[in-house]
Design an enzyme around this catalytic site. Structure first.
Site, PDB file in Angstrom:
ATOM      1  N   HIS A 513     -10.710   8.115   5.701  1.00 47.67           N
ATOM      2  CA  HIS A 513     -11.950   7.176   4.431  1.00 47.67           C
ATOM      3  C   HIS A 513     -12.270   7.148   3.007  1.00 47.67           C
ATOM      4  CE1 HIS A 513     -13.176   5.699   9.249  1.00 47.67           C
ATOM      5  NE2 HIS A 513     -12.025   5.769   8.520  1.00 47.67           N
ATOM      6  N   TYR A 514     -10.874   7.884   2.453  1.00 50.01           N
ATOM      7  CA  TYR A 514     -11.290   8.553   1.279  1.00 50.01           C
ATOM      8  C   TYR A 514     -11.931   7.345   0.406  1.00 50.01           C
ATOM      9  CZ  TYR A 514      -6.476   8.136   1.263  1.00 50.01           C
ATOM     10  OH  TYR A 514      -4.379   7.482   1.407  1.00 50.01           O
TER      11      TYR A 514
END
Length: 609
Positions: A513-514
Site C-alpha cells: 500500500h505504498y
C-alpha cells in the site's frame, strides 16, 4: 527467481491474491486495445494517460465519454496470460521476472521485498482483492465532494465489487476479533467503520478476479485507444516564454516492445492534458525523467531541468505489515482478505488469509536459488550463513508435511506517519528507482505495530479460534518461526524473540500500500494539477498523504472516476455524428455502446458523465 514464493514462504501468498479475471480475450471485449508495436509513429489525442492501472482505467473510461483519450500502459493484458487467470499459478506469476510479467520485483533501501504492477489494471490485477472505502475523514481532508464520491464508488462497484463467501477460517477470525473486544460487529459493508466487519472483494462467487481493466467496458470505443507494452520515457514541455508563462506539457515520447520510439501529442486545446496515473513509483519517477524534480538530483543524471521541484519523490510511505503464520490441524479454505478488525483505540488493522499448503519442492528451490537471487538483486544480504541454514531447515520441516495447512493473521499500521523518499537510479524508465520508506521511524508507528501484534496473540488464544490451531504449539513458537524465515533482508536480533518492538522491526514486510511522491499540497494542487507547469496532472496513489482505509484500491479506482467526471465538466461536447463515420457500422451495434443514449450518438449533445 523461481523461489520468490518460497523466499516469502508463501506466508504472503494469499495477500497478493490470485491474478485472475473472468473476461474473455481482451481483443473480443476491447477492440481499442492494441500492442504498441502497431501504433503509428505520431498520434494526436485530447488526453494522454500514462499508466492503465487502478486509476488510469476508470479515468480513461470516463474521459472517453466526451473527449479522445490515449492510454499508454507499459505492461500487457490481464486477459491473455493463463498464469494471471488461474489462482493456482500465483507463485509462478509473482516470481516471473521476464520483461513483460505482471509484477515487477523491487527491494526498498530498507531491505524489504516489494512488488509493483506491470499490467493493464495495475495493482488490482495482482493484489489480495480486498475492497473497502476510505474513512470519512480521509474524504473530508481531501476536500472531495461527498455526493460525487458516493456516486463514483457506486459506478466502480457495479462492475468489480462483490460480497465474499465467508467460510470457516475467516469466520473463526471474525468471531475471535469480536471475542477480544474489537466491537461492534458490523457485518458486511464497503464502508470504513470501527469494529469488526466483512469487507468487499473484487472476486466474484466463482472466484474470478475483476480488475480495474474491467471498467474499460464503460469506455466509448470511438474515442479511446489503449496501447500495451508502451513505455513512456519522458513528457514533452514547451519552453517558458512570452507565449507560455509556464512550461506546458504538449506530448510524450514512448517506446514499444521492439524499442521503436514513437510520439503522442495533445491536440491544440488549452483544456487538453497529459495525466500521470503510473502509481506511487512510476509517477514521481517519470516526473523526474521529464525534468520536474530536485534540480541537483536531476542534473546529476544529466537531465534538463524544466522545473526545480524538491518535493517530487518526497513523502514516500509504505504501511508496514507484520504477521504470524498459524498452522492448522484441519484443512481450511483458500481465502483472501475478507475479515478486518478496526480497533477504535489502536493505530492498526487486523486482517487474515488462509488455505496455504507448503510444497517440498519450494523449499528445495529456495535452497538452490538463494545465492543466485542475492547476486542478481544488487542488494547485499544481512542474513548470515547460520541464519540461512536455520531458515532452510525450518522451510524443510514444514514443507515435508504436505498435508499441513493454515493461514496468516496480520496487522497493518494505519497511515503511516513514517516516510522517506524516491530517487532515480538511472535514466531508464524500466529500471526501479531507489526507494526508502523508513519503516517505524516515527515511534507512533512502532507502538501501533506492537498493539497489533498483541491483538493477534490474543486472537490466536481466543476460544473461538481454538479448533483451527494446534493446542500444543504456543504463540512463542509461532514468533520464533517468523524470526527464522527470510521474509526480508534485515538483520535479526536476539531480543526480537522476547521484544515485540524488535520483532516488528526485524520481520517487517510490505502490504503493498505504498504511496506518496507527488503529494497534494506539495507537488499537485487540490485539482491534481502539477504546480508550476500547465497541461499536466497526477491522479493516483502518489498524491496521497496517507493510505485510505484498510485497502486503497477502491479509493484509487473511485478517484479515477471522480476526477474524470470533474475534468469533463464544462468541456464542449463531442460531435458524435462526425466521429461515428470513422468506424464500421458493426462497431456501432456492439453492446459496449448500450450505455450511450442514441440521441448522443446521432447528434452533438454532450454526454453527461
Amino acid at each position: 527467481m523461481r523461489f520468490i514464493a518460497a523466499l516469502l514462504l508463501a506466508v504472503i501468498f494469499l495477500l497478493h491474491g490470485s491474478c485472475s479475471s473472468f473476461i474473455a480475450a481482451a481483443a473480443q471485449h476491447f477492440p481499442f486495445v492494441h500492442d504498441a508495436t502497431v501504433a503509428p509513429p505520431v498520434v494526436y489525442f485530447d488526453y494522454i494517460i500514462i499508466g492503465g492501472g487502478t486509476a488510469g482505467c476508470p479515468l480513461a473510461a470516463t474521459l472517453s465519454q466526451n473527449a479522445t483519450v490515449l492510454v499508454l500502459e507499459r505492461g500487457g493484458s490481464p486477459y491473455r496470460d493463463f498464469n494471471i487467470t488461474n489462482v493456482g499459478n500465483f507463485g509462478s506469476t509473482i516470481s516471473d521476472t521476464s520483461p513483460h510479467s505482471a509484477s515487477q520485483i523491487f527491494i526498498s533501501e530498507d531491505g524489504v521485498y516489494n512488488t509493483r504492477a506491470r499490467v493493464l489494471g495495475g495493482g488490482s490485477a495482482i493484489n489480495a482483492g480486498f475492497y473497502s472505502h476510505a474513512e470519512p475523514e480521509f474524504v473530508r481532508d481531501a476536500g472531495w465532494d461527498e455526493d460525487l464520491v458516493r456516486r463514483s464508488y457506486d459506478w466502480v462497484e457495479s462492475k468489480v465489487a462483490f460480497e465474499p463467501q465467508v467460510k470457516q477460517w475467516q469466520s473463526a477470525v471474525r468471531d475471535a476479533l469480536v471475542e477480544i473486544g474489537v466491537l461492534p460487529y458490523n457485518g458486511f459493508t464497503y464502508n470504513h467503520v470501527d469494529g469488526t466487519k466483512i469487507g468487499g472483494t473484487i472476486f466474484d462467487d466463482q472466484g474470478h478476479r475483476h480488475t480495474a481493466a474491467d471498467l474499460l467496458e464503460y469506455a466509448n470505443p470511438l474515442t479511446v485507444k489503449v496501447y500495451l507494452h508502451a513505455t513512456v520515457s519522458r513528457i514533452l514541455f514547451t519552453n517558458k516564454g512570452r507565449q507560455w508563462p509556464k512550461p506546458r506539457a504538449y506530448g510524450v515520447v514512448f517506446e514499444d516492445a521492439l524499442g521503436i520510439r514513437k510520439r503522442a501529442f495533445l491536440r491544440p486545446n488549452p483544456q487538453n492534458e497529459v495525466i500521470l496515473t503510473a502509481g506511487a513509483l512510476g509517477s514521481p519517477q517519470l516526473m523526474m525523467l521529464s525534468g520536474i524534480g530536485p534540480a541537483l538530483h536531476l542534473k546529476s543524471h544529466g537531465i534538463h531541468v524544466v522545473l526545480d521541484q524538491p518535493n517530487v519523490g518526497q513523502g514516500m510511505a509504505d504501511n508496514p505489515m507484520n504477521l504470524l503464520y498459524v498452522p492448522s490441524p484441519v484443512p481450511v479454505e483458500i481465502s483472501l482478505i475478507q475479515v478486518v478488525g478496526i480497533p477504535s483505540n489502536q493505530n492498526t488493522y487486523i486482517e487474515t488469509a488462509s488455505g496455504l499448503s507448503f510444497a517440498y519442492s519450494w523449499a528445495q528451490g529456495f535452497a538452490r536459488d538463494y545465492v543466485t537471487f542475492f547476486n542478481q538483486s544488487g542488494k547485499p544480504s544481512s542474513l548470515t550463513a547460520e541464519t540461512m541454514a536455520r531458515a532452510i531447515d525450518t522451510v524443510h520441516a514444514y514443507a515435508a508435511n504436505t498435508s499441513l495447512k493454515g493461514g496468516v493473521i496480520l496487522e497493518k499500521v494505519r497511515g503511516p506517519l513514517s516516510s522517506g523518499d524516491l530517487k532515480l537510479r538511472s535514466r531508464s524508465p524500466r529500471d526501479n528507482p531507489a526507494v526508502t520508506f523508513n519503516y517505524f521511524k516515527d515511534p507512533q508507528d512502532l507502538r501501533g505495530c506492537v498493539e497489533g501484534m498483541r491483538s493477534i496473540i490474543n486472537l490466536i488464544n481466543a476460544p473461538s479460534f481454538a479448533r483451527l490451531r494446534y493446542a500444543h504449539l504456543p504463540v512463542q513458537a509461532l514468533v520464533d518461526l517468523m524470526l527464522n524465515l527470510p521474509v526480508n533482508l534485515r538483520p535479526r536480533h536476539v531480543s526480537s524473540s522476547i521484544s515485540l518492538e524488535q520483532f516488528c522491526i526485524d520481520t517487517v514486510m510490505t502490504i503493498w500500500h505504498y504511496h506518496g511522491g507527488c503529494q497534494v499540497g506539495k507537488v499537485v494542487d487540490q485539482d491534481y494539477r502539477v504546480v508550476g507547469v500547465d497541461g499536466l496532472r497526477v491522479i493516483d496513489g502518489s498524491t496521497f498523504l496517507k493510505s485510505p482505509g484498510t485497502n486503497p484500491q477502491a479509493t484509487v479506482m473511485m478517484l479515477g472516476r471522480y476526477m474524470g467526471t470533474r475534468i469533463l465538466q464544462g468541456r464542449p461536447p463531442v460531435n458524435w455524428r462526425r466521429l461515428q463515420g470513422r468506424f464500421p457500422a458493426s462497431w456501432r451495434r456492439r453492446p459496449w455502446l448500450s450505455h450511450i443514449p442514441r440521441k448522443n450518438m446521432q447528434g452533438g449533445e454532450k454526454i453527461k458523465p
